[in-house]
Design an enzyme around this catalytic site. Structure first.
Site, PDB file in Angstrom:
ATOM      1  N   LYS A   1      52.106  10.712  -8.408  1.00 22.29           N
ATOM      2  CA  LYS A   1      50.775  10.379  -7.872  1.00 22.29           C
ATOM      3  C   LYS A   1      50.175   9.133  -8.475  1.00 22.29           C
ATOM      4  O   LYS A   1      49.655   8.301  -7.900  1.00 22.29           O
ATOM      5  CB  LYS A   1      49.872  11.730  -8.567  1.00 22.29           C
ATOM      6  CG  LYS A   1      49.949  12.754  -7.784  1.00 22.29           C
ATOM      7  CD  LYS A   1      49.452  14.026  -8.329  1.00 22.29           C
ATOM      8  CE  LYS A   1      49.621  15.276  -7.551  1.00 22.29           C
ATOM      9  NZ  LYS A   1      49.196  16.560  -8.270  1.00 22.29           N
TER      10      LYS A   1
ATOM     11  N   GLN B   1      46.284  18.332 -13.478  1.00 24.20           N
ATOM     12  CA  GLN B   1      47.500  18.988 -13.037  1.00 24.20           C
ATOM     13  C   GLN B   1      47.782  20.315 -13.500  1.00 24.20           C
ATOM     14  O   GLN B   1      47.612  20.719 -14.733  1.00 24.20           O
ATOM     15  CB  GLN B   1      48.823  17.975 -13.505  1.00 24.20           C
ATOM     16  CG  GLN B   1      50.344  18.694 -12.943  1.00 24.20           C
ATOM     17  CD  GLN B   1      50.085  18.257 -11.234  1.00 24.20           C
ATOM     18  OE1 GLN B   1      49.657  17.335 -11.019  1.00 24.20           O
ATOM     19  NE2 GLN B   1      50.780  19.433 -10.755  1.00 24.20           N
TER      20      GLN B   1
ATOM     21  N   ASP C   1      40.599  17.027  -5.599  1.00 26.69           N
ATOM     22  CA  ASP C   1      41.747  18.078  -5.431  1.00 26.69           C
ATOM     23  C   ASP C   1      41.096  19.023  -4.196  1.00 26.69           C
ATOM     24  O   ASP C   1      41.766  19.725  -3.654  1.00 26.69           O
ATOM     25  CB  ASP C   1      42.243  18.759  -6.520  1.00 26.69           C
ATOM     26  CG  ASP C   1      43.673  18.431  -6.796  1.00 26.69           C
ATOM     27  OD1 ASP C   1      44.380  17.993  -5.872  1.00 26.69           O
ATOM     28  OD2 ASP C   1      44.030  18.744  -7.841  1.00 26.69           O
TER      29      ASP C   1
END
Ligand code: NAP
Length: 281
Positions: free
Chosen positions: A53, A97, A120
């Site tokens: 990422k 994460q 997200d």
């Protein structure tokens, strides 16, 4: 005739080019898009995901910060870091994460992220925005699946779409996005008695289960679009999806491979959400 492959790598590259151009335009105005990625603990798969990422951010001209913490980080300290990032004008998107260590409540952490930086799209508010059709951040994997379907040129209006799987991060938002695109949507799950009964009627099937060979050729209507979200290993340890690709591609009109289908799109849509977050502020 075998199905046309929906190439997630090529589509990702094209979209990342567009994202880079948008990032350059923002940077020229002194607002370089910024993503903060937080990793707690040493999970090896998570280490790879966050590295990818951060690298992807650099490739499209974003500013990024990777914050790594020991597995014993206190929940309160993590929440304090998120609060600081919520107030940092150089950061437009925040990603924590998953999975987190057991002593940290993931829901509390997700809800601590400002909705304007929830790239997200996992918070209850972002889910509510999707549910009610308001503009907001779409969870990256289903958002990527929609782009893959769009790339076939097939209009979803009036089509029957079947989603296999109902997780909060993939199955449910996927179904809502298909509904928003005017498809008639069926959601199947582990308590669905006859999966094939539904998938055989589908113009579009999205498989998001996590079990290989869940969708076999006899379960697919000729000419259907098949999107394979699954990430599994076959007996030889090779990455494979939920779909029996070799046989389903002889029946479907369009199909995503694994690897090279949905996978590359997930990070691309994270970048897309982040550039959008920077444009909105
Ligand atoms: P998940 O939370 O485990 O959900 C799996 C879903 O599949 C559940 O809703 C479950 O039903 C359903 N299911 C299980 N067995 C079934 C069966 N025999 N028939 C019909 N439905 C069944 O998984 P997820 O997070 O949604 O992820 C799904 C897969 O996609 C995994 O392989 C994951 O690794 C992969 N994935 C890939 C990406 C990517 O970027 N490529 C991103 C995210 C996820 P119940 O709700 O009834 O238990």
């Amino acid at each position: 005739m075998p199905a046309q492959l929906i190439d997630g790598i090529a589509l990702s590259q094209k979209l990342r080019g567009e994202i880079a151009a948008r990032a350059a335009a923002l940077s020229a105005k002194g607002k370089q898009p910024g993503l903060a990625v937080i990793l707690v603990g040493e999970d090896p798969a998570s280490q790879v995901y966050v590295r990818n990422k951060v690298k992807a951010c650099g490739d499209v001209g974003f500013h990024s910060v990777l914050e790594k913490y020991e597995a014993d980080l206190a929940e309160a300290d993590l929440l304090a870091r998120i609060d600081a990032l919520n107030n940092d004008p150089a950061i437009h998107g925040i990603l924590v994460q998953m999975p987190l260590p057991k002593h940290i409540n993931p829901h509390k952490v997700i809800e601590a992220i400002s909705t304007s930086k929830d790239v997200d799209g996992y918070s209850v508010l972002s889910a509510g925005e999707l549910m009610t059709g308001l503009a907001g951040f779409r969870p990256c994997t289903p958002y990527g699946c929609m782009k893959l379907i769009e790339s076939t040129g097939v209009d979803l209006r009036g089509k029957h779409a079947v989603v296999i799987g109902r997780s909060n991060t993939v199955g449910k938002p996927m179904a809502l996005l298909l509904l928003q695109a005017n498809a008639t949507v069926t959601i199947c799950h582990s308590a669905t008695p006859d999966l094939g009964l539904h998938t055989r009627q589908a113009d579009v099937v999205v498989a998001a289960v996590g079990r290989r060979n869940t969708l076999t050729a006899d379960m697919v209507k000729p000419g259907a679009i098949v999107i394979d979200v699954g990430m599994n290993r076959d007996d030889a340890g090779k990455l494979c999806g939920d779909v029996d690709f070799a046989n389903v591609k002889e029946v479907a009109a369009h199909i995503t491979p694994v690897p090279g289908g949905v996978g590359p799109m997930t990070i691309t849509m994270l970048l897309m959400n982040t550039v959008e977050a920077a444009e909105r502020i």
